[in-house]
Design a protein around this motif. Structure first.
Motif, PDB file in Angstrom:
ATOM      1  N   ILE A 161     -15.321   5.772   0.563  1.00 31.28           N
ATOM      2  CA  ILE A 161     -15.361   5.855  -1.061  1.00 31.28           C
ATOM      3  C   ILE A 161     -13.696   6.357  -1.124  1.00 31.28           C
ATOM      4  CG2 ILE A 161     -15.762   7.011  -3.000  1.00 31.28           C
ATOM      5  CD1 ILE A 161     -18.719   6.704  -2.046  1.00 31.28           C
ATOM      6  N   ALA A 162     -13.225   7.282  -0.594  1.00 30.18           N
ATOM      7  CA  ALA A 162     -11.748   7.690  -0.909  1.00 30.18           C
ATOM      8  C   ALA A 162     -10.915   6.600  -0.457  1.00 30.18           C
ATOM      9  CB  ALA A 162     -11.557   8.984   0.052  1.00 30.18           C
ATOM     10  N   CYS A 163     -11.115   5.930   0.611  1.00 30.17           N
ATOM     11  CA  CYS A 163     -10.231   4.856   0.998  1.00 30.17           C
ATOM     12  C   CYS A 163     -10.386   3.596   0.097  1.00 30.17           C
ATOM     13  CB  CYS A 163     -10.375   4.423   2.419  1.00 30.17           C
ATOM     14  SG  CYS A 163     -10.045   5.679   3.838  1.00 30.17           S
ATOM     15  N   ARG A 164     -11.356   3.338  -0.154  1.00 31.53           N
ATOM     16  CA  ARG A 164     -11.498   2.219  -1.153  1.00 31.53           C
ATOM     17  C   ARG A 164     -10.931   2.369  -2.472  1.00 31.53           C
ATOM     18  NH1 ARG A 164     -11.666  -2.702  -0.466  1.00 31.53           N
ATOM     19  NH2 ARG A 164     -13.726  -3.398  -1.472  1.00 31.53           N
ATOM     20  N   ARG A 165     -11.060   3.721  -3.252  1.00 36.69           N
ATOM     21  CA  ARG A 165     -10.534   3.855  -4.323  1.00 36.69           C
ATOM     22  C   ARG A 165      -9.013   4.236  -4.212  1.00 36.69           C
ATOM     23  NH1 ARG A 165     -12.126   8.583  -7.805  1.00 36.69           N
ATOM     24  NH2 ARG A 165     -11.374   7.009  -9.067  1.00 36.69           N
ATOM     25  N   LEU A 166      -8.536   4.641  -2.889  1.00 31.97           N
ATOM     26  CA  LEU A 166      -7.048   4.576  -2.914  1.00 31.97           C
ATOM     27  C   LEU A 166      -6.560   3.184  -2.593  1.00 31.97           C
ATOM     28  CD1 LEU A 166      -6.899   7.604  -0.408  1.00 31.97           C
ATOM     29  CD2 LEU A 166      -5.934   7.402  -2.656  1.00 31.97           C
ATOM     30  N   GLY A 167      -7.525   2.095  -2.525  1.00 31.77           N
ATOM     31  CA  GLY A 167      -6.794   0.846  -2.784  1.00 31.77           C
ATOM     32  C   GLY A 167      -7.048  -0.063  -1.119  1.00 31.77           C
ATOM     33  N   MET A 168      -7.611   0.491  -0.063  1.00 28.02           N
ATOM     34  CA  MET A 168      -7.676  -0.075   0.990  1.00 28.02           C
ATOM     35  C   MET A 168      -8.697  -1.187   1.179  1.00 28.02           C
ATOM     36  SD  MET A 168      -7.456   3.074   3.983  1.00 28.02           S
ATOM     37  CE  MET A 168      -6.223   4.583   3.461  1.00 28.02           C
ATOM     38  N   PRO A 169      -8.303  -2.168   1.881  1.00 27.84           N
ATOM     39  CA  PRO A 169      -9.153  -3.228   1.963  1.00 27.84           C
ATOM     40  C   PRO A 169     -10.705  -2.634   2.844  1.00 27.84           C
ATOM     41  CG  PRO A 169      -7.642  -3.644   3.568  1.00 27.84           C
ATOM     42  CD  PRO A 169      -7.184  -2.277   2.662  1.00 27.84           C
ATOM     43  N   VAL A 170     -11.690  -3.592   2.755  1.00 33.17           N
ATOM     44  CA  VAL A 170     -12.812  -3.198   3.377  1.00 33.17           C
ATOM     45  C   VAL A 170     -12.780  -2.669   4.882  1.00 33.17           C
ATOM     46  CG1 VAL A 170     -15.028  -3.962   4.304  1.00 33.17           C
ATOM     47  CG2 VAL A 170     -14.520  -4.342   1.958  1.00 33.17           C
ATOM     48  N   GLU A 171     -12.048  -3.792   5.753  1.00 33.24           N
ATOM     49  CA  GLU A 171     -11.855  -3.509   7.001  1.00 33.24           C
ATOM     50  C   GLU A 171     -11.075  -2.109   7.295  1.00 33.24           C
ATOM     51  OE1 GLU A 171     -11.041  -8.088   6.493  1.00 33.24           O
ATOM     52  OE2 GLU A 171     -10.634  -5.992   5.625  1.00 33.24           O
ATOM     53  N   GLN A 172     -10.069  -1.640   6.644  1.00 31.25           N
ATOM     54  CA  GLN A 172      -9.479  -0.509   6.897  1.00 31.25           C
ATOM     55  C   GLN A 172     -10.533   0.693   6.671  1.00 31.25           C
ATOM     56  OE1 GLN A 172      -5.825  -0.087   4.850  1.00 31.25           O
ATOM     57  NE2 GLN A 172      -4.875   1.615   6.111  1.00 31.25           N
ATOM     58  N   ALA A 173     -11.033   0.536   5.395  1.00 34.36           N
ATOM     59  CA  ALA A 173     -11.843   1.760   4.924  1.00 34.36           C
ATOM     60  C   ALA A 173     -12.989   1.978   5.752  1.00 34.36           C
ATOM     61  CB  ALA A 173     -12.323   1.116   3.464  1.00 34.36           C
ATOM     62  N   LEU A 174     -13.674   0.857   6.329  1.00 32.02           N
ATOM     63  CA  LEU A 174     -14.595   0.804   7.247  1.00 32.02           C
ATOM     64  C   LEU A 174     -14.321   1.487   8.577  1.00 32.02           C
ATOM     65  CD1 LEU A 174     -17.817   0.061   6.713  1.00 32.02           C
ATOM     66  CD2 LEU A 174     -17.279  -1.919   7.937  1.00 32.02           C
ATOM     67  N   LEU A 175     -13.172   1.187   8.906  1.00 33.73           N
ATOM     68  CA  LEU A 175     -12.815   1.826  10.352  1.00 33.73           C
ATOM     69  C   LEU A 175     -12.500   3.223  10.041  1.00 33.73           C
ATOM     70  CD1 LEU A 175     -11.270   1.674  12.927  1.00 33.73           C
ATOM     71  CD2 LEU A 175      -9.326   1.219  11.809  1.00 33.73           C
ATOM     72  N   TYR A 176     -11.964   3.751   8.804  1.00 35.64           N
ATOM     73  CA  TYR A 176     -11.603   5.196   8.706  1.00 35.64           C
ATOM     74  C   TYR A 176     -13.146   5.926   8.661  1.00 35.64           C
ATOM     75  CZ  TYR A 176      -6.836   5.301   8.331  1.00 35.64           C
ATOM     76  OH  TYR A 176      -5.275   5.314   8.526  1.00 35.64           O
ATOM     77  N   ALA A 177     -13.829   5.256   8.055  1.00 41.00           N
ATOM     78  CA  ALA A 177     -15.374   6.094   7.662  1.00 41.00           C
ATOM     79  C   ALA A 177     -15.992   5.997   9.094  1.00 41.00           C
ATOM     80  CB  ALA A 177     -16.241   4.861   6.912  1.00 41.00           C
ATOM     81  N   CYS A 178     -16.109   5.032  10.042  1.00 44.25           N
ATOM     82  CA  CYS A 178     -16.743   5.145  11.252  1.00 44.25           C
ATOM     83  C   CYS A 178     -16.199   6.256  12.084  1.00 44.25           C
ATOM     84  CB  CYS A 178     -16.705   3.861  12.033  1.00 44.25           C
ATOM     85  SG  CYS A 178     -17.736   2.473  11.263  1.00 44.25           S
ATOM     86  N   ALA A 179     -14.909   6.235  11.967  1.00 44.87           N
ATOM     87  CA  ALA A 179     -13.928   7.413  12.672  1.00 44.87           C
ATOM     88  C   ALA A 179     -14.398   8.690  12.145  1.00 44.87           C
ATOM     89  CB  ALA A 179     -12.362   7.091  12.559  1.00 44.87           C
ATOM     90  N   ALA A 180     -14.433   8.831  10.911  1.00 47.05           N
ATOM     91  CA  ALA A 180     -14.785  10.293  10.122  1.00 47.05           C
ATOM     92  C   ALA A 180     -16.254  10.616  10.545  1.00 47.05           C
ATOM     93  CB  ALA A 180     -14.619  10.025   8.766  1.00 47.05           C
ATOM     94  N   GLY A 181     -17.182   9.685  10.519  1.00 47.88           N
ATOM     95  CA  GLY A 181     -18.554  10.160  10.982  1.00 47.88           C
ATOM     96  C   GLY A 181     -18.531  10.403  12.537  1.00 47.88           C
ATOM     97  N   ALA A 182     -17.814   9.741  13.169  1.00 48.46           N
ATOM     98  CA  ALA A 182     -17.804  10.061  14.848  1.00 48.46           C
ATOM     99  C   ALA A 182     -17.155  11.190  14.941  1.00 48.46           C
ATOM    100  CB  ALA A 182     -17.225   8.964  15.411  1.00 48.46           C
TER     101      ALA A 182
END
Length: 328
Positions: free
Chosen positions: A278-299
């Motif tokens: 959510i932070a990445c999407r609200r900062l303007g990142m496209p889905v691919e980049q936000a999803l990459l960061y999200a997977c990394a954060a959870g892992a």
């Protein structure tokens, strides 16, 4: 592949605010069944699904705030200081002189499942309300994130309902992580509140059978179609070791592989995933980049003991992504 989404209000509108339980978590160091004999314990760790979520949101660079309550004790101090350190607005966290900070004792079983002993209902965690400080925060917030775990708390629902109206009225948005737990009671009223929030959500972040439960139909494709009919604009399905998938109303689908890590403590993985996404999407990142960061954060979070001890900054997540293999 897609332009920065209009699904969520941009970060410039105001912080992402979430509402709910703030706890300390105390973890058994050995795998077993329950707490019916003395065991070695580690903690206290700052915790509570909303607190973990918003801490990761702040750590990665999004503006973030939390509404809840702690006791006037060391456990409350542990939470407030961690959140403040990580850039979270703590102005609307109440401090109760009469009730202790909420707590959760956790023990892991051999199959990876967990036993919890909670103190939420008789702690400060369940005792907050709509105050001047809460109103001041909400009226300058741009996004409301709701965790399903908060829906069993009457105090939380009162704040969530008002906050949703205020934030939506000023052009803000709403996301929902069902976060349904077997330990918590979900009566007819709670289920009705859940359905109401699904219909209000711009973004949904389910795991497993939560997708079908939110949609009220069976099957992944049918559930996604139904949720879009209800007005949800973006669905991110968390799949654990199978990664994650994002579905947009225009038919776009983006899949992301999970990272190959040694799991030390799974608590908080989904919350960190959501906070980063959510932070990445609200900062303007496209889905691919936000999803990459999200997977990394959870892992990254599961590699450290403690529910938010592995929450990463953007630099830390960049390093994690660069040095960690992904599952295929």
């Amino acid at each position: 592949m897609d332009e920065p989404s209009k699904t969520l209000a941009t970060d410039s509108l105001g912080p992402t605010v979430t509402v709910g339980e703030i706890l300390v978590e105390i973890v058994a160091t050995k795998i077993g069944v329950g707490f019916r004999e003395p065991v070695e314990l580690l903690g206290p760790f700052p915790s509570g699904a909303p607190a973990i979520f918003v801490d990761q949101c702040g750590r990665i660079g999004g503006s973030a705030a939390l509404i809840g309550a702690v006791g006037a004790d060391d456990f409350g101090f542990v939470n407030i200081e961690r959140l403040r350190r990580d850039g979270v607005d703590v102005s609307a966290i109440a401090v109760s002189p009469d009730y202790p900070t909420g707590s959760a004792f956790v023990r892991y079983r051999t199959d990876g499942s967990r036993d919890f002993v909670y103190n939420i209902g008789t702690s400060a965690a369940a005792r907050f309300s709509w105050t001047e400080k809460v109103e001041a925060l909400v009226t300058r917030s741009g996004h409301l994130h709701v965790m399903g775990s908060a829906l069993s708390m009457p105090s939380a629902w009162t704040v969530i309902e008002k906050a949703a109206q205020v934030i939506k009225a000023r052009g803000g948005t709403l996301s929902l992580d069902p976060n349904l737990r077997k330990e918590l009671k979900y009566d007819d009223q709670t289920e009705a509140r859940f359905a109401q929030l699904v219909a209000m959500s711009n973004l949904l972040l389910p795991s497993g059978d939560e997708l079908e439960r939110a949609a009220g139909v069976e099957g992944e494709a049918a559930s996604i179609a139904r949720l879009f009919e209800l007005g949800v604009g973006e669905i991110v399905l968390k799949r654990g070791r199978e990664g994650a998938s994002c579905f947009l109303r225009d038919g776009t689908r983006v899949d992301a592989a999970a990272f190959d890590v040694k799991e030390i403590d799974p608590t908080g993985a989904g919350d960190c995933f959501g906070g980063a996404y959510i932070a990445c999407r609200r900062l303007g990142m496209p889905v691919e980049q936000a999803l990459l960061y999200a997977c990394a954060a959870g892992a990254r979070n599961v590699t450290v003991r403690g529910p938010m001890e592995g929450a990463g900054t953007r630099a830390e997540l960049d390093d994690f992504i660069r040095t960690t293999k992904r599952l295929t």
